[in-house]
Design a protein around this motif. Structure first.
Motif, PDB file in Angstrom:
ATOM      1  N   PHE A 149       0.841  -1.207   0.000  1.00  0.00           N
ATOM      2  CA  PHE A 149       0.000   0.000   0.000  1.00  0.00           C
ATOM      3  C   PHE A 149       0.874   1.256   0.000  1.00  0.00           C
ATOM      4  CE2 PHE A 149      -2.764  -2.847   2.882  1.00  0.00           C
ATOM      5  CZ  PHE A 149      -3.164  -3.609   1.798  1.00  0.00           C
ATOM      6  N   ALA A 150       1.984   1.217   0.748  1.00  0.00           N
ATOM      7  CA  ALA A 150       2.884   2.373   0.802  1.00  0.00           C
ATOM      8  C   ALA A 150       3.477   2.653  -0.571  1.00  0.00           C
ATOM      9  CB  ALA A 150       3.991   2.127   1.821  1.00  0.00           C
ATOM     10  N   CYS A 151       3.843   1.585  -1.292  1.00  0.00           N
ATOM     11  CA  CYS A 151       4.402   1.769  -2.634  1.00  0.00           C
ATOM     12  C   CYS A 151       3.357   2.304  -3.614  1.00  0.00           C
ATOM     13  CB  CYS A 151       4.973   0.451  -3.141  1.00  0.00           C
ATOM     14  SG  CYS A 151       6.460  -0.101  -2.286  1.00  0.00           S
ATOM     15  N   LEU A 152       2.127   1.800  -3.514  1.00  0.00           N
ATOM     16  CA  LEU A 152       1.057   2.318  -4.371  1.00  0.00           C
ATOM     17  C   LEU A 152       0.812   3.799  -4.095  1.00  0.00           C
ATOM     18  CD1 LEU A 152      -1.666  -0.518  -4.313  1.00  0.00           C
ATOM     19  CD2 LEU A 152      -0.345   0.251  -6.292  1.00  0.00           C
ATOM     20  N   ALA A 153       0.800   4.189  -2.811  1.00  0.00           N
ATOM     21  CA  ALA A 153       0.605   5.597  -2.468  1.00  0.00           C
ATOM     22  C   ALA A 153       1.739   6.443  -3.013  1.00  0.00           C
ATOM     23  CB  ALA A 153       0.491   5.756  -0.953  1.00  0.00           C
ATOM     24  N   ALA A 154       2.975   5.927  -2.895  1.00  0.00           N
ATOM     25  CA  ALA A 154       4.135   6.670  -3.430  1.00  0.00           C
ATOM     26  C   ALA A 154       4.030   6.815  -4.940  1.00  0.00           C
ATOM     27  CB  ALA A 154       5.425   5.954  -3.040  1.00  0.00           C
ATOM     28  N   GLY A 157       1.976   9.604  -5.936  1.00  0.00           N
ATOM     29  CA  GLY A 157       2.479  10.929  -5.621  1.00  0.00           C
ATOM     30  C   GLY A 157       2.488  11.304  -4.156  1.00  0.00           C
ATOM     31  N   VAL A 158       2.098  10.386  -3.255  1.00  0.00           N
ATOM     32  CA  VAL A 158       2.102  10.692  -1.819  1.00  0.00           C
ATOM     33  C   VAL A 158       3.335  10.038  -1.203  1.00  0.00           C
ATOM     34  CG1 VAL A 158       0.860  10.525   0.357  1.00  0.00           C
ATOM     35  CG2 VAL A 158      -0.406  10.826  -1.786  1.00  0.00           C
ATOM     36  N   GLN A 159       4.372  10.838  -1.033  1.00  0.00           N
ATOM     37  CA  GLN A 159       5.655  10.351  -0.533  1.00  0.00           C
ATOM     38  C   GLN A 159       5.788  10.655   0.962  1.00  0.00           C
ATOM     39  OE1 GLN A 159       8.567   8.918  -1.875  1.00  0.00           O
ATOM     40  NE2 GLN A 159       7.693   8.543  -3.906  1.00  0.00           N
ATOM     41  N   LYS A 255      10.393   1.080  -6.906  1.00  0.00           N
ATOM     42  CA  LYS A 255      11.146   2.140  -7.578  1.00  0.00           C
ATOM     43  C   LYS A 255      10.579   3.528  -7.265  1.00  0.00           C
ATOM     44  CE  LYS A 255       8.444   1.822 -11.875  1.00  0.00           C
ATOM     45  NZ  LYS A 255       8.495   1.426 -13.304  1.00  0.00           N
ATOM     46  N   HIS A 256       9.335   3.566  -6.774  1.00  0.00           N
ATOM     47  CA  HIS A 256       8.713   4.861  -6.457  1.00  0.00           C
ATOM     48  C   HIS A 256       9.100   5.362  -5.068  1.00  0.00           C
ATOM     49  CE1 HIS A 256       6.218   4.656 -10.049  1.00  0.00           C
ATOM     50  NE2 HIS A 256       5.893   3.405  -9.720  1.00  0.00           N
ATOM     51  N   VAL A 257       9.782   4.528  -4.270  1.00  0.00           N
ATOM     52  CA  VAL A 257      10.188   4.924  -2.922  1.00  0.00           C
ATOM     53  C   VAL A 257      11.541   5.613  -3.007  1.00  0.00           C
ATOM     54  CG1 VAL A 257      10.816   4.087  -0.628  1.00  0.00           C
ATOM     55  CG2 VAL A 257       8.856   3.094  -1.835  1.00  0.00           C
ATOM     56  N   SER A 286      18.762  -0.195  -7.051  1.00  0.00           N
ATOM     57  CA  SER A 286      18.780  -0.135  -8.513  1.00  0.00           C
ATOM     58  C   SER A 286      18.013   1.067  -9.040  1.00  0.00           C
ATOM     59  CB  SER A 286      18.191  -1.421  -9.101  1.00  0.00           C
ATOM     60  OG  SER A 286      18.978  -2.537  -8.750  1.00  0.00           O
ATOM     61  N   ALA A 287      17.013   1.511  -8.265  1.00  0.00           N
ATOM     62  CA  ALA A 287      16.222   2.678  -8.674  1.00  0.00           C
ATOM     63  C   ALA A 287      16.869   3.997  -8.261  1.00  0.00           C
ATOM     64  CB  ALA A 287      14.821   2.587  -8.080  1.00  0.00           C
ATOM     65  N   GLY A 288      18.056   3.920  -7.644  1.00  0.00           N
ATOM     66  CA  GLY A 288      18.783   5.130  -7.280  1.00  0.00           C
ATOM     67  C   GLY A 288      18.703   5.533  -5.826  1.00  0.00           C
ATOM     68  N   ASN A 289      18.034   4.749  -5.005  1.00  0.00           N
ATOM     69  CA  ASN A 289      17.940   5.063  -3.577  1.00  0.00           C
ATOM     70  C   ASN A 289      19.253   4.653  -2.907  1.00  0.00           C
ATOM     71  OD1 ASN A 289      17.267   5.260  -0.810  1.00  0.00           O
ATOM     72  ND2 ASN A 289      15.118   4.853  -1.250  1.00  0.00           N
ATOM     73  N   ARG A 290      19.937   5.593  -2.308  1.00  0.00           N
ATOM     74  CA  ARG A 290      21.260   5.328  -1.735  1.00  0.00           C
ATOM     75  C   ARG A 290      21.229   5.149  -0.214  1.00  0.00           C
ATOM     76  NH1 ARG A 290      21.864   3.927  -5.964  1.00  0.00           N
ATOM     77  NH2 ARG A 290      23.118   4.776  -7.670  1.00  0.00           N
ATOM     78  N   ASP A 291      20.061   5.264   0.385  1.00  0.00           N
ATOM     79  CA  ASP A 291      19.960   5.101   1.840  1.00  0.00           C
ATOM     80  C   ASP A 291      19.019   3.933   2.121  1.00  0.00           C
ATOM     81  OD1 ASP A 291      19.791   5.271   4.571  1.00  0.00           O
ATOM     82  OD2 ASP A 291      19.428   7.423   4.634  1.00  0.00           O
ATOM     83  N   VAL A 292      19.569   2.737   2.054  1.00  0.00           N
ATOM     84  CA  VAL A 292      18.775   1.512   2.194  1.00  0.00           C
ATOM     85  C   VAL A 292      19.438   0.609   3.230  1.00  0.00           C
ATOM     86  CG1 VAL A 292      17.869  -0.534   1.032  1.00  0.00           C
ATOM     87  CG2 VAL A 292      18.000   1.649  -0.197  1.00  0.00           C
ATOM     88  N   THR A 293      18.677   0.161   4.193  1.00  0.00           N
ATOM     89  CA  THR A 293      19.163  -0.735   5.244  1.00  0.00           C
ATOM     90  C   THR A 293      18.311  -1.998   5.257  1.00  0.00           C
ATOM     91  OG1 THR A 293      19.813   1.166   6.598  1.00  0.00           O
ATOM     92  CG2 THR A 293      19.630  -0.966   7.712  1.00  0.00           C
ATOM     93  N   VAL A 294      18.951  -3.158   5.246  1.00  0.00           N
ATOM     94  CA  VAL A 294      18.246  -4.440   5.282  1.00  0.00           C
ATOM     95  C   VAL A 294      18.665  -5.191   6.546  1.00  0.00           C
ATOM     96  CG1 VAL A 294      17.865  -6.664   4.145  1.00  0.00           C
ATOM     97  CG2 VAL A 294      18.105  -4.574   2.773  1.00  0.00           C
TER      98      VAL A 294
END
Length: 535
Positions: A149-154, A157-159, A255-257, A286-294
């Motif tokens: 749901f968070a990805c769909l909202a993003a 356009g709701v980030q 990719k929208h996050v 891969s989508a360009g997000n450089r602040d990712v923690t797993v």
């Protein structure tokens, strides 16, 4: 008992916890698509503006607290979202959560509820949080399907300013159904006993496990619902969510996050395929997000509760919903707060965590009740070479735990750093102290003083179940003790590899423990177990 008796065994229960735990919540109203969802704010003790976590529940969280409706008493015990909100407030962060459409006290609205509707509700919650004068930043925590749901909202356009994905799905939905329901069918097919259990406790899930591939074929054809006929029953499954997930696969939506993101998954997740956390991390980068923690949390399930050791028990817990009674891993809260503090510092002071009630405890005012201390579903434990050990109850100045010792057990005399009073609930066993042995039976009560060596032997078929009472209470939390028990189990295995004996059969025939066993149970001598069954 050799090691576990040297620590206090806690239980996370507070007096009046059921009524007082959420007393400082404030009602929240979220306007979404022409309807109003009912929810709750929870703020830390702060005058300044603070970051807020918008908590989006998944398919197992129907209410703001994370309860799952319609699955009986076990489902009513789930409170994962309320626990998370409480820990966030103690760490200095506000939160917003809500009852889903038609659940709790929120109105139903159009039916059936779709993924798009849930995404709209989440977007409305984000906008509600942004408009609140006490909030400085908005972070979305998407639990399970809440991540979708968070990805769909993003994508719409709701980030948010940051994202926390808790057991979110990355694999295609078909793989998720195979991991869930296909696994149940395969397990049921292994034995008549397994099938009888599945038909008795999870018939609809078993039906889905037999038909999910045909369901997806129907969804691909554009059908709105699919009727499963199974074991003389008919189950209707709406296909709208499946069609959405086929048209907009979960992995592609990440990719929208674009904001900082943390992805957590339990190592023993039976809802979302293992490795999905890593897939999400890769997709974000891969989508360009450089602040990712797993972060993968060892031993935890989909809800970040400690999972059973054996696969059979994990499957029964998963589909019988008894996993909801298990303890939550503290790493979930520690990891979440650590990540938030680095990226969204809060000016609010932190407070010592107030432990929520352990599921299965009935509590009101100054009262705590466990209806059946021997029920392993309600009172889970950790399997060790000494037996199955777990917490029961913790009062203001006392506490109790249990140990279920396996047949054939031998524990040599060893001291304990605290005194105890021990009651035998069921089964027979042998107490040994200063070389003297005494047969213990149901109803037997005994006490030992601090540092008095005692040993434990079980020359009987039935596993004895003991209650251990302490006149002091520990400051250790349930979760901390649970982690201690996990470490204890490993240390005992190392002790066994180093030559320590944990079975009567490993002793010489002339050993006093074997001689006494022949006196109290002559038949047992001929059938002493030489190995411990796998947990």
């Amino acid at each position: 008992m050799r090691l576990c008796m040297n620590v206090y065994v806690p239980l996370s229960v507070l007096s009046c916890v059921v009524t007082a735990w959420g007393a400082d919540e404030q009602p929240a109203r979220i306007e979404s698509s022409g309807m109003v969802l009912e929810g709750a704010w929870l703020f830390p003790d702060a005058v300044s503006r603070v970051p807020c976590v918008v908590i989006a529940g998944g398919t197992m969280s129907h209410t703001r607290d994370g309860a799952l409706s319609g699955v009986g008493a076990a489902g009513a015990q789930r409170d994962a979202l309320r626990r998370l909100a409480r820990r966030l407030a103690e760490g200095g962060y506000a939160s917003l959560r809500w009852d889903k459409r038609g659940r709790g006290i929120s109105p139903p609205g159009p039916q059936p509820v779709t993924n798009e509707m849930e995404a709209d509700d989440l977007a409305a919650a984000v906008k509600t949080a942004r408009s609140h004068p006490r909030i400085s930043a908005v972070i979305v925590a998407g639990e399970s399907a809440g991540g979708y749901f968070a990805c769909l909202a993003a994508a719409n356009g709701v980030q948010a300013d940051g994202y926390i994905f808790l057991g979110a799905l990355a694999s295609p939905s078909l793989a998720m159904f195979r991991h869930n329901y296909g696994r149940l069918k395969e397990w049921a097919d292994r034995s008549p006993e397994n099938r009888a259990w599945a038909e008795r406790n999870a018939l609809e899930s078993l039906a889905v496990g037999s038909a999910y591939e045909r369901m997806f074929e129907a969804a691909a054809r554009g059908e709105k619902e699919y009727v499963i006929e199974f074991a003389g029953r008919r189950f209707t499954r709406f296909l709208g969510r499946i069609r959405t997930e086929m048209e907009r696969p979960p992995l592609e939506l990440f990719k929208h996050v674009r904001a900082p993101a943390m992805i957590l998954q339990g190592e023993r997740d039976l809802n979302v395929p293992p490795g999905d956390a890593e897939l999400i991390g890769q997709a974000l980068r891969s989508a360009g997000n450089r602040d990712v923690t797993v972060i993968i949390i060892t031993g935890a399930d989909h809800s970040f509760q400690y999972a059973a050791e054996s696969e059979d028990d994990r499957i029964r817990d998963r589909f019988g919903f008894t996993s909801f009674y298990r303890l939550y891993s503290p790493r979930l809260y520690e990891s979440t707060l650590s990540w938030l503090r680095e990226r969204f510092p809060s000016p609010a002071p932190t407070v010592k965590p107030a432990e929520p009630p352990r599921p299965g405890i009935i509590a009101w005012n100054g009262i705590q009740v466990i209806e059946d201390v021997t029920d392993p579903a309600v009172n889970p434990g950790v399997a060790t070479l000494e037996g199955r050990i777990g917490p029961l109850m913790k009062g203001e100045g006392s506490q109790a735990h249990f140990i279920e010792m396996p047949p054939g057990l031998y524990l040599h005399e060893h001291p304990h750093s605290t005194e105890s009073i021990i009651y035998t609930v069921r089964g027979r066993w042998v107490l040994c102290s200063s070389g003297r042995r005494h047969l213990m039976k149901p109803g037997t009560l005994y006490w030992f003083r601090k540092n008095e060596p005692t040993g434990y032997e079980v020359p009987f078929d039935e596993a004895p179940y003991l209650l251990i009472f302490k006149g002091d209470r520990s400051e250790m939390s349930d979760e901390q003790f649970w982690e201690y028990l996990q470490g204890l189990a490993g240390r005992l295995v190392q002790d066994q590899a180093g030559g320590e004996r944990f079975l009567l059969a490993q002793l010489p025939p002339e050993h006093p423990a074997r001689a006494f066993a022949r006196q109290v149970n002559p038949e047992w001598e001929r059938k002493l177990p030489t190995t411990r069954p796998a947990s």
